[in-house]
Design a protein around this motif. Structure first.
Motif, short mmCIF file in Angstrom:
data_model
loop_
_atom_site.label_atom_id
_atom_site.label_comp_id
_atom_site.label_asym_id
_atom_site.label_seq_id
_atom_site.Cartn_x
_atom_site.Cartn_y
_atom_site.Cartn_z
N CYS A 145 0.82 -1.22 0.00
CA CYS A 145 0.00 0.00 0.00
C CYS A 145 0.85 1.26 0.00
O CYS A 145 0.40 2.31 -0.43
N CYS A 146 2.06 1.17 0.53
CA CYS A 146 2.90 2.37 0.58
C CYS A 146 4.37 1.94 0.64
O CYS A 146 4.67 0.78 0.83
N CYS B 35 5.42 0.13 3.90
CA CYS B 35 5.11 -1.30 3.96
C CYS B 35 6.02 -2.10 3.03
O CYS B 35 6.48 -3.18 3.39
ZN LIG Z 1 1.43 0.81 3.93
#
Ligand SMILES: [Zn+2]
Length: 89
Positions: free
Chosen positions: A50-51, A54
């Motif tokens: 997600c980013c 992560c």
């Molecule tokens: Zn994330």
């Protein structure tokens, strides 16, 4: 019809990864992926894609460096595999 749907999801997946994960600097990193609203967003959270925080934590992907074409492709393959599995159930 269903195949066409998956093609569209894959296209969205590729552009989300390219625009929201690949750049070296992301202004709102950690908040760029909504929790819901698109199957790809859901898959990104489920797969820890997600980013950049992560990706770094789970896959050892360095922050502050643009993702390579290959890294982007791997993420897309991972996310699409997850989506395919979810849709079969
Ligand atoms: Zn994330």
């Amino acid at each position: 019809m269903r195949e066409k749907g998956m093609d569209a999801i894959r296209e969205h997946c590729e552009s989300f990864v390219r625009e929201r994960l690949a750049p070296a600097e992301i202004a709102n990193d950690g908040r760029q992926t909504p929790m819901r609203g698109h199957p790809v967003f859901v898959a990104q959270h489920a797969c820890a894609c997600c980013c950049r925080g992560c990706l770094n934590k789970w896959y050892n992907v360095r922050k502050g460096v643009e993702l390579t074409e290959l890294q982007q492709q791997k993420i897309v393959v991972l996310l699409m595999a997850w989506i395919n599995r979810e849709m079969r159930e």
